[in-house]
Design a protein around this motif. Structure first.
Motif, PDB file in Angstrom:
ATOM      1  N   HIS A 135      -6.757 -33.466   9.610  1.00 35.72           N
ATOM      2  CA  HIS A 135      -7.375 -34.688  10.130  1.00 35.72           C
ATOM      3  C   HIS A 135      -6.667 -35.918   9.589  1.00 35.72           C
ATOM      4  O   HIS A 135      -7.269 -36.730   8.884  1.00 35.72           O
TER       5      HIS A 135
ATOM      6  N   HIS B 131      -9.638 -37.121  18.951  1.00 35.56           N
ATOM      7  CA  HIS B 131     -10.407 -36.215  18.105  1.00 35.56           C
ATOM      8  C   HIS B 131     -10.825 -36.924  16.813  1.00 35.56           C
ATOM      9  O   HIS B 131     -11.998 -36.867  16.409  1.00 35.56           O
TER      10      HIS B 131
ATOM     11  N   ASP C 150     -14.565 -37.784  15.494  1.00 34.93           N
ATOM     12  CA  ASP C 150     -15.063 -37.429  14.159  1.00 34.93           C
ATOM     13  C   ASP C 150     -15.594 -38.661  13.447  1.00 34.93           C
ATOM     14  O   ASP C 150     -16.633 -38.609  12.783  1.00 34.93           O
TER      15      ASP C 150
HETATM   16 ZN   LIG Z   1     -12.426 -32.927  13.520  1.00 38.59          ZN
END
Ligand SMILES: [Zn+2]
Length: 125
Positions: free
Chosen positions: A4, A36, A40
């Motif tokens: 991430h 993404h 998040d």
């Molecule tokens: Zn994620």
């Protein structure tokens, strides 16, 4: 944590560009990776109120105090809309993301959609 962040997203985009021999594919992977991370950031709060942060770069951790819970209604609505769009495109185009895993399962999925909703116009089948 390992996946991430900007370096990982950049490496995956580079691999996609090299594999597909297309800078557009790499750019789309880069953008989707960041979508993404954005998802998040805005909608991944844990059940005990733990805010999910994004370790974007070494020393740069992104977090938002307004983050909603993972099972909050906006995530449910977004998921249902994304599924509806995916099903419609599969019905119309004759292939779906399932084809990444199995061509046979993809054909069965499209066949089931077309049995349920009819043949799309202009496919000639
Ligand atoms: Zn994620």
């Amino acid at each position: 944590m390992l996946c991430h962040n900007l370096p990982f997203t950049t490496v995956v985009a580079g691999l996609a560009a090299a594999h597909c021999r297309s800078w557009k594919a790499g750019a789309l992977v880069f953008v989707s990776g960041h979508l993404h991370l954005l998802g998040d950031l805005i909608g991944s709060k844990g059940p005990e109120g733990h805010i999910w942060s994004v370790p974007y770069l070494p020393g740069v951790e992104l977090a938002w105090s307004g983050q909603w819970e993972l099972n909050a209604w906006p995530n449910v609505v977004l998921t249902l809309v994304a599924l509806a769009v995916t099903f419609r495109l599969a019905w119309k185009r004759g292939y779906s993301p399932i084809g990444v895993l199995s061509a046979k399962a993809d054909r069965a999925f499209v066949r089931a959609l077309r049995r349920r909703f009819g043949e799309p116009q202009g496919t000639g089948s």
